[in-house]
Design a protein around this motif. Structure first.
Motif, PDB file in Angstrom:
ATOM      1  N   THR A 134      -3.134   0.849  -8.933  1.00  0.00           N
ATOM      2  CA  THR A 134      -3.660   2.202  -8.786  1.00  0.00           C
ATOM      3  C   THR A 134      -4.396   2.390  -7.464  1.00  0.00           C
ATOM      4  OG1 THR A 134      -5.655   1.534  -9.993  1.00  0.00           O
ATOM      5  CG2 THR A 134      -3.879   2.537 -11.266  1.00  0.00           C
ATOM      6  N   THR A 135      -4.786   1.301  -6.816  1.00  0.00           N
ATOM      7  CA  THR A 135      -5.534   1.397  -5.569  1.00  0.00           C
ATOM      8  C   THR A 135      -4.724   0.754  -4.454  1.00  0.00           C
ATOM      9  OG1 THR A 135      -7.565   1.181  -6.833  1.00  0.00           O
ATOM     10  CG2 THR A 135      -7.733   0.915  -4.441  1.00  0.00           C
ATOM     11  N   ASN A 136      -4.559   1.472  -3.358  1.00  0.00           N
ATOM     12  CA  ASN A 136      -3.814   0.919  -2.227  1.00  0.00           C
ATOM     13  C   ASN A 136      -4.757   0.067  -1.387  1.00  0.00           C
ATOM     14  OD1 ASN A 136      -2.252   0.301  -0.047  1.00  0.00           O
ATOM     15  ND2 ASN A 136      -1.501   2.378   0.287  1.00  0.00           N
ATOM     16  N   ILE A 137      -4.711  -1.228  -1.618  1.00  0.00           N
ATOM     17  CA  ILE A 137      -5.592  -2.142  -0.875  1.00  0.00           C
ATOM     18  C   ILE A 137      -4.874  -2.728   0.333  1.00  0.00           C
ATOM     19  CG2 ILE A 137      -6.981  -2.764  -2.884  1.00  0.00           C
ATOM     20  CD1 ILE A 137      -5.125  -5.223  -3.158  1.00  0.00           C
ATOM     21  N   TYR A 138      -3.635  -2.300   0.561  1.00  0.00           N
ATOM     22  CA  TYR A 138      -2.830  -2.935   1.597  1.00  0.00           C
ATOM     23  C   TYR A 138      -2.822  -2.181   2.923  1.00  0.00           C
ATOM     24  CZ  TYR A 138      -1.172  -5.579  -2.436  1.00  0.00           C
ATOM     25  OH  TYR A 138      -1.099  -6.363  -3.554  1.00  0.00           O
ATOM     26  N   PHE A 139      -2.691  -0.882   2.855  1.00  0.00           N
ATOM     27  CA  PHE A 139      -2.630  -0.121   4.113  1.00  0.00           C
ATOM     28  C   PHE A 139      -3.250   1.254   3.902  1.00  0.00           C
ATOM     29  CE2 PHE A 139       1.454   0.636   1.911  1.00  0.00           C
ATOM     30  CZ  PHE A 139       1.524   2.019   1.882  1.00  0.00           C
ATOM     31  N   PRO A 140      -3.734   1.909   4.961  1.00  0.00           N
ATOM     32  CA  PRO A 140      -3.662   1.436   6.347  1.00  0.00           C
ATOM     33  C   PRO A 140      -4.627   0.286   6.613  1.00  0.00           C
ATOM     34  CG  PRO A 140      -4.942   3.455   6.229  1.00  0.00           C
ATOM     35  CD  PRO A 140      -4.395   3.237   4.858  1.00  0.00           C
ATOM     36  N   LYS A 141      -4.182  -0.648   7.435  1.00  0.00           N
ATOM     37  CA  LYS A 141      -5.027  -1.777   7.841  1.00  0.00           C
ATOM     38  C   LYS A 141      -5.336  -1.604   9.318  1.00  0.00           C
ATOM     39  CE  LYS A 141      -5.830  -6.642   7.621  1.00  0.00           C
ATOM     40  NZ  LYS A 141      -7.178  -6.297   7.159  1.00  0.00           N
ATOM     41  N   LEU A 179       1.704  -9.156  15.133  1.00  0.00           N
ATOM     42  CA  LEU A 179       1.561  -8.383  16.370  1.00  0.00           C
ATOM     43  C   LEU A 179       1.892  -6.910  16.108  1.00  0.00           C
ATOM     44  CD1 LEU A 179       1.077  -8.452  19.476  1.00  0.00           C
ATOM     45  CD2 LEU A 179       3.546  -8.802  19.726  1.00  0.00           C
ATOM     46  N   VAL A 180       2.989  -6.656  15.403  1.00  0.00           N
ATOM     47  CA  VAL A 180       3.360  -5.277  15.071  1.00  0.00           C
ATOM     48  C   VAL A 180       2.267  -4.632  14.220  1.00  0.00           C
ATOM     49  CG1 VAL A 180       5.096  -3.782  14.014  1.00  0.00           C
ATOM     50  CG2 VAL A 180       5.813  -5.875  15.167  1.00  0.00           C
ATOM     51  N   LEU A 181       1.730  -5.383  13.274  1.00  0.00           N
ATOM     52  CA  LEU A 181       0.667  -4.870  12.407  1.00  0.00           C
ATOM     53  C   LEU A 181      -0.575  -4.502  13.215  1.00  0.00           C
ATOM     54  CD1 LEU A 181      -0.730  -4.259   9.763  1.00  0.00           C
ATOM     55  CD2 LEU A 181      -1.009  -6.715   9.382  1.00  0.00           C
ATOM     56  N   ASN A 182      -0.928  -5.331  14.176  1.00  0.00           N
ATOM     57  CA  ASN A 182      -2.107  -5.028  14.992  1.00  0.00           C
ATOM     58  C   ASN A 182      -1.893  -3.775  15.840  1.00  0.00           C
ATOM     59  OD1 ASN A 182      -3.486  -7.168  13.936  1.00  0.00           O
ATOM     60  ND2 ASN A 182      -3.320  -8.499  15.720  1.00  0.00           N
ATOM     61  N   TYR A 183      -0.691  -3.616  16.346  1.00  0.00           N
ATOM     62  CA  TYR A 183      -0.392  -2.374  17.081  1.00  0.00           C
ATOM     63  C   TYR A 183      -0.484  -1.175  16.148  1.00  0.00           C
ATOM     64  CZ  TYR A 183       1.034  -4.027  21.712  1.00  0.00           C
ATOM     65  OH  TYR A 183       1.033  -4.517  22.992  1.00  0.00           O
ATOM     66  N   ALA A 184       0.085  -1.308  14.948  1.00  0.00           N
ATOM     67  CA  ALA A 184       0.044  -0.196  13.989  1.00  0.00           C
ATOM     68  C   ALA A 184      -1.399   0.167  13.653  1.00  0.00           C
ATOM     69  CB  ALA A 184       0.801  -0.591  12.718  1.00  0.00           C
ATOM     70  N   GLY A 185      -2.249  -0.834  13.511  1.00  0.00           N
ATOM     71  CA  GLY A 185      -3.662  -0.579  13.203  1.00  0.00           C
ATOM     72  C   GLY A 185      -4.357   0.183  14.309  1.00  0.00           C
ATOM     73  N   THR A 227       0.906   1.214   7.496  1.00  0.00           N
ATOM     74  CA  THR A 227      -0.178   1.658   8.376  1.00  0.00           C
ATOM     75  C   THR A 227       0.311   2.692   9.379  1.00  0.00           C
ATOM     76  OG1 THR A 227      -1.245  -0.508   8.146  1.00  0.00           O
ATOM     77  CG2 THR A 227      -1.921   0.845  10.034  1.00  0.00           C
ATOM     78  N   THR A 228       1.559   2.530   9.840  1.00  0.00           N
ATOM     79  CA  THR A 228       2.119   3.470  10.818  1.00  0.00           C
ATOM     80  C   THR A 228       2.326   4.853  10.222  1.00  0.00           C
ATOM     81  OG1 THR A 228       3.249   1.625  11.916  1.00  0.00           O
ATOM     82  CG2 THR A 228       4.018   3.846  12.443  1.00  0.00           C
ATOM     83  N   VAL A 229       2.803   4.910   8.966  1.00  0.00           N
ATOM     84  CA  VAL A 229       3.127   6.214   8.387  1.00  0.00           C
ATOM     85  C   VAL A 229       1.966   6.841   7.621  1.00  0.00           C
ATOM     86  CG1 VAL A 229       5.547   5.563   8.198  1.00  0.00           C
ATOM     87  CG2 VAL A 229       4.057   5.267   6.215  1.00  0.00           C
ATOM     88  N   ALA A 230       0.935   6.061   7.311  1.00  0.00           N
ATOM     89  CA  ALA A 230      -0.172   6.591   6.508  1.00  0.00           C
ATOM     90  C   ALA A 230      -0.838   7.764   7.214  1.00  0.00           C
ATOM     91  CB  ALA A 230      -1.204   5.490   6.237  1.00  0.00           C
ATOM     92  N   SER A 231      -1.004   8.857   6.504  1.00  0.00           N
ATOM     93  CA  SER A 231      -1.694  10.053   7.011  1.00  0.00           C
ATOM     94  C   SER A 231      -1.003  10.679   8.209  1.00  0.00           C
ATOM     95  CB  SER A 231      -3.160   9.723   7.375  1.00  0.00           C
ATOM     96  OG  SER A 231      -3.821   9.114   6.296  1.00  0.00           O
TER      97      SER A 231
END
Length: 781
Positions: free
Chosen positions: A513-520, A690-696, A736-740
Motif C-alpha cells: 500500500t505504500t510506495n517505498i521504492y520511488f521516487p528515490k 548510475l541511471v538511478l542517480n541521474y533519475a534522482g 523515479t523518472t516518471v513519478a509526478s
C-alpha cells in the motif's frame, strides 16, 4: 463490387498555387484529408454531398515562413478529440494545428534544416526527419530524443505499431530501426536515396527509393521482396487496409496500384512529379503533384467522374510533353519507330507504354486493361536524335527548355523555364528569388543553364537527378581472502532500505500500500571497502610494474594515508591533502592491466567533500570524466569498466560531482549504456545505479530530454540485464523518472515500457523486484 475494379478519376482539385508535397487522411471529419504545398499552406478538404463527387476546402492553415514539405495526423486525445495536424517545412520548423484555427497551436523548433517527413504514434508521440541528417522524437511540445546515425538527409520516418520501434530512411541509402532511441539495426539494399516508408504490420514494412525499386522488409532485417515497375524516382507509398496491397507515386508521372505483389494498374498524370499519395477510409486514392493539383481516384462506379470529366482528364494527359531523358522511355530514334498502325495490336499489361511516330512527331501511349485500348499520355520532345523547334509548355507558356533543378537532397523539385533569347544570369537570379534560395547559387545555376543549352535541343536538357545540384551542395548549409574488485556483495550503504537487503519492512501489506521504492532522490553509492586488501594489491602490482610506471614508497604511503582518511576508519586521520589528491590522479593513469586498485581508491575517495571538489571541480572535472569514459569503452577491461562506473556513481555524493555529471550527462549515459551488453553482473548493477542517480537528480526537474535519455538507457539495459539487483535498480530508476511527471509517463508508454517490464511483476525472489514493478505498472496505467 469486386476489389479488382480499375481506379478512375473521381475529381481534380486545383487547391494549391504550387507543388502539393504532402497528403494525409484525417480522423475528423470523416472522409476528409489534409494537403500541404510549397505555397506555404496546409488545407483540409471534406467530401461534398453524395451527388457531388468533389471536395470543398474546409480549413486553411498557415504558419511556415517557407515551403511546407510534409504532413501527418496526430491521433485524437482527451485534450484534442478531433486530433491535430502536424506539418514540417523548409523553415526547419514543425507547426501543429487544430482543425478550428488557421494559426499553429504551437511550433516545434530544433531541427537545423528542412523537416521533410513526419509520423505520429501512440500517446501523442511525433517522429520527424530532416535534411540535417537526424530524426527527432517529440512529445507534449518538447523534443525527447534525437536519433543520430545517418550520414545524409533523413527523407522518411515511420513509427511501428510495436511500441518503441521507429524507422528512418535516408539519402545515405540505408534504413535504420530504432528502439528507445538507439539504433538496433541498419537495413541495406537500396542503391540510392530512400524516399518513403510504409508500415505493413508489427513485423513488416515497405520502402521506396530513387533507385526505382520498392522493397518489402521484415523488422528482423531480411528483404523478402523487391518490386519493379517505376522508371524513375519513387517518392511516396501508402498501404491499403488489407495490409498487403499498396500504391506508389514517382517522378515518372505515375500512380501505380499494386495487388498481390504485382503492379495491376498504372495511372499517368499530366504532371512530371507525383510527390505524394494517401488512401482514404473508403479506398479512394488521393495524389498530389508538381502542377499544384490534387487528384482523387476511385474504383467505386458511383463516385467516378462524369464521362465528360474523364474525357477532359484524358485530353489533358494527351497534351502533356514527355522528356525521354528522364529515363521513362529510353533512347528514341525517330526512324526506328513504328507508325500509328502499331496501336492496333493490344498491350500485354496495364501501364505498358508504346511510342509511335506521326510524321515528325513522337507520341506516347499507355495500354489500359480496363478500357481495352491505348490511351495517349503525351507528346515526346527532346529525343536523343530529334531536332525540332517545338517548345515545352510550362505554367501556360511556351519555353525552349524546362530544367528540373534540385538544390536539396534527392529528386527534382523545382522547375526552371528558359528561352534561348533570355539572359542566363537574369534567369538564374529570378529563379533563386522565386524559390527563396541563397544567392550563393547564382553562378552555379547560370553556368548550368549555359552548359546545357549549347546544343539547342528542345525540352529539358538534363536527366532527373543528373544536374550539378545533386552532388555535395545538396545541403545548403553529421572476495574474501584476496582482493578482487567487485567480488563482494558491494551494494549500497545508506540505511535500511530496499538497496541494503536489510529487514526494513514489518509487513507485506504495508509494502503493497505504500510506495517505498520511488521516487528515490538521494544518491546511491558504493561504500564497501577493505583498505588493507586494496593497499596490498597495489603494492603487489607496483612490484611487477615496468620501471617507468613504478610508484615510489613515498607515493604508496601517500595513497595509503588518503585511503584511510576517506574511509574514516580512524577519526584522527587528517583530511586528504591536495598533494595526495594529485598523486591519486597521476596514479590513475597507470597501465590499464594494473590500474584497478588505484581506481578502487578513487571510487572511495570521491565521496569525500574535499576530493569531490578537487577532482570534480570546473577545471579538473571534464578531465576526470573523460578519463573514466575512456576506461569504460566497450573493448576495455571489465574490472576497470565496473570501477569507473562505481566512481561515477559515487561522484553524485558531492555537490561538485553532481554538477559535473549533470553537465556531462549525454556523453556519460551514452557510453555507460554500451556496457549493458557486457556479460558481468557487477557492471550491470553499477550501470543501473548510475541511471538511478541521474533519475534522482532529475526528479521534479523540467529537463524532459534528459529524462528521455534515462528512460531510453534503462529500457535498453532491461533487454540484456539478468541480475535481479540490477533489474530492481533499473525499475526504481524508471519509477523515479516518471513519478509526478505526466509527459515522462506518456513517453514511457510510447516506448513500450509497460509491456517490457510486465514479466517482472510476478518475481518474488527478491520480492522487492515484483513489488516495485507492480507500482511502476500502476503509475503507467
Amino acid at each position: 463490387m469486386a476489389s479488382f475494379n480499375s481506379y478512375k478519376l473521381r475529381c481534380s482539385i486545383p487547391g494549391h498555387e504550387m507543388d502539393v508535397r504532402g497528403l494525409a487522411a484525417t480522423v475528423f471529419p470523416e472522409g476528409a484529408f489534409v494537403s500541404v504545398s510549397r505555397d506555404r499552406t496546409g488545407r483540409v478538404w471534406v467530401p461534398n454531398s453524395s451527388s457531388d463527387k468533389g471536395f470543398t476546402e474546409m480549413h486553411s492553415m498557415s504558419g511556415h515562413s517557407n515551403f511546407v514539405s510534409c504532413v501527418c495526423i496526430i491521433a485524437p486525445s482527451e485534450t484534442y478529440p478531433r486530433g491535430l495536424v502536424a506539418t514540417g517545412g523548409n523553415d526547419n520548423n514543425i507547426c501543429v494545428f487544430s482543425l478550428d484555427r488557421p494559426q499553429p497551436l504551437f511550433t516545434l523548433k530544433g531541427h537545423k534544416n528542412t523537416v521533410c517527413t513526419l509520423s505520429s504514434g501512440k500517446f501523442g508521440t511525433l517522429l520527424s526527419g530532416s535534411w540535417d541528417t537526424t530524426a527527432k522524437v517529440w512529445l507534449n511540445e518538447k523534443c525527447m530524443m534525437t536519433l543520430q546515425g545517418h550520414t545524409a538527409a533523413v527523407w522518411a520516418v515511420a513509427i511501428l505499431p510495436e511500441q518503441g520501434l521507429m524507422l528512418s530512411g535516408s539519402a545515405d541509402k540505408t534504413i535504420k530501426l530504432w528502439k528507445a532511441g538507439r539504433c538496433e539495426k541498419t537495413f541495406t539494399g537500396h542503391e540510392d536515396c530512400v524516399r518513403d516508408l510504409a508500415v505493413i504490420s508489427n513485423t513488416e514494412f515497405f520502402s521506396c527509393s530513387n533507385d526505382t525499386s520498392i522493397r518489402r522488409w521484415l523488422v528482423t532485417g531480411e528483404c523478402v521482396q523487391v518490386y519493379y515497375s517505376h522508371t524513375n524516382f519513387i517518392y511516396s507509398l501508402a498501404v491499403f487496409p488489407n495490409s498487403q496491397d499498396f500504391i506508389s507515386t514517382g517522378e515518372d508521372r505515375s500512380l501505380r496500384i499494386w495487388r498481390q505483389g504485382e503492379c495491376s494498374q498504372t495511372i499517368r498524370l499530366p504532371a512530371q512529379s507525383v510527390w505524394c499519395c494517401c488512401i482514404l477510409p473508403n479506398g479512394d486514392i488521393v495524389v498530389g503533384a508538381s502542377d499544384g493539383i490534387i487528384r482523387v481516384f476511385t474504383e467505386a462506379e458511383d463516385r467516378m467522374a462524369s464521362a465528360e470529366d474523364l474525357q477532359a482528364f484524358e485530353d489533358e494527359l494527351s497534351k502533356a510533353t514527355i522528356d525521354p531523358k528522364t529515363g521513362d522511355l529510353g533512347d528514341i530514334k525517330l526512324e526506328d519507330l513504328p507508325g500509328r498502325e502499331h496501336l492496333n495490336e493490344p498491350g500485354n499489361r496495364d501501364g505498358q507504354t508504346r511510342l509511335i511516330k506521326d510524321g515528325q512527331k513522337v507520341e506516347a501511349y499507355q495500354w489500359s486493361v480496363s478500357d481495352g485500348r491505348w490511351m495517349k499520355i503525351g507528346d515526346v520532345v527532346g529525343g536523343s536524335n530529334q531536332q525540332t523547334s517545338k517548345s515545352v509548355m510550362y505554367e501556360g507558356k511556351e519555353y525552349d527548355y524546362v530544367f528540373s533543378i534540385d538544390v536539396n537532397e534527392g529528386g527534382p523539385s523545382m522547375k526552371l523555364p528558359y528561352n534561348v533569347t533570355d539572359d542566363p544570369w537574369l534567369t538564374a537570379h529570378n529563379f533563386l528569388q522565386k524559390n527563396d534560395l541563397s544567392p550563393m547559387f547564382l553562378d552555379q545555376v547560370a553556368n548550368f543553364i549555359i552548359e546545357n543549352t549549347k546544343g539547342h535541343v528542345v525540352g529539358p536538357a538534363q536527366p532527373a537527378g543528373g544536374d550539378p545540384f545533386t552532388g555535395e551542395v545538396q545541403k545548403m548549409d553529421t572476495a574474501a581472502a584476496r582482493y578482487i574488485p567487485g567480488s563482494s556483495s558491494d551494494t549500497a550503504g545508506f540505511g535500511a532500505d530496499p538497496f541494503t537487503g536489510g529487514g526494513a519492512y514489518s509487513s507485506a501489506a504495508l509494502r503493497q500500500t505504500t510506495n517505498i521504492y520511488f521516487p528515490k532522490t538521494d544518491g546511491v553509492t558504493f561504500e564497501q571497502a577493505n583498505s588493507s586488501q586494496i593497499i596490498a594489491k597495489l603494492k603487489e602490482l607496483n612490484g611487477g610494474a615496468p620501471q617507468e610506471h613504478k610508484l615510489s614508497e613515498e607515493v604508496l604511503e601517500s595513497l595509503e594515508r588518503l585511503l584511510l582518511s576517506v574511509c574514516g576508519l580512524n577519526s584522527s586521520e587528517p583530511a586528504p591533502t591536495i598533494q595526495q589528491i594529485n598523486l591519486l590522479w597521476k596514479a590513475s593513469h597507470w597501465p590499464e592491466d594494473i590500474v584497478f586498485p588505484v581506481l578502487d581508491i578513487m571510487r572511495l575517495a570521491v565521496r569525500h567533500p574535499q576530493v569531490n571538489e578537487s577532482l570534480c571541480g570546473e577545471a579538473e572535472g571534464v578531465q576526470l570524466c573523460n578519463h573514466l569514459l575512456n576506461l569504460m569503452r566497450p573493448e576495455g577491461r571489465p574490472a576497470n569498466q565496473m570501477l569507473a562506473l562505481r566512481t561515477l556513481c559515487n561522484c553524485f555524493s558531492g555537490r561538485h560531482g553532481r554538477a559535473l555529471l549533470m553537465a556531462q550527462r549525454e556523453t556519460v549515459l551514452s557510453r555507460a549504456a554500451d556496457l549493458a551488453t557486457v556479460c558481468n553482473k557487477n557492471i550491470h548493477i553499477a550501470l543501473a545505479t548510475l541511471v538511478l542517480n541521474y533519475a534522482g537528480c532529475l526528479h521534479l526537474q523540467p529537463d524532459l530530454e534528459a529524462k528521455a535519455q534515462c528512460l531510453s538507457v534503462a529500457s535498453r539495459a532491461l533487454e540484456t540485464v539478468q541480475d535481479k539487483e540490477a533489474v530492481f535498480r533499473l525499475l526504481v530508476a524508471l519509477g523515479t523518472t516518471v513519478a509526478s511527471d505526466q509527459t515522462a509517463q506518456d513517453l514511457a508508454r510510447s516506448l513500450g515500457v509497460s509491456s517490457q517490464i510486465s514479466k517482472y511483476s510476478s518475481v518474488s525472489d527478491p520480492s522487492k523486484v515484483g513489488e516495485c514493478c507492480q507500482l511502476l505498472l500502476k503509475e503507467l496505467q
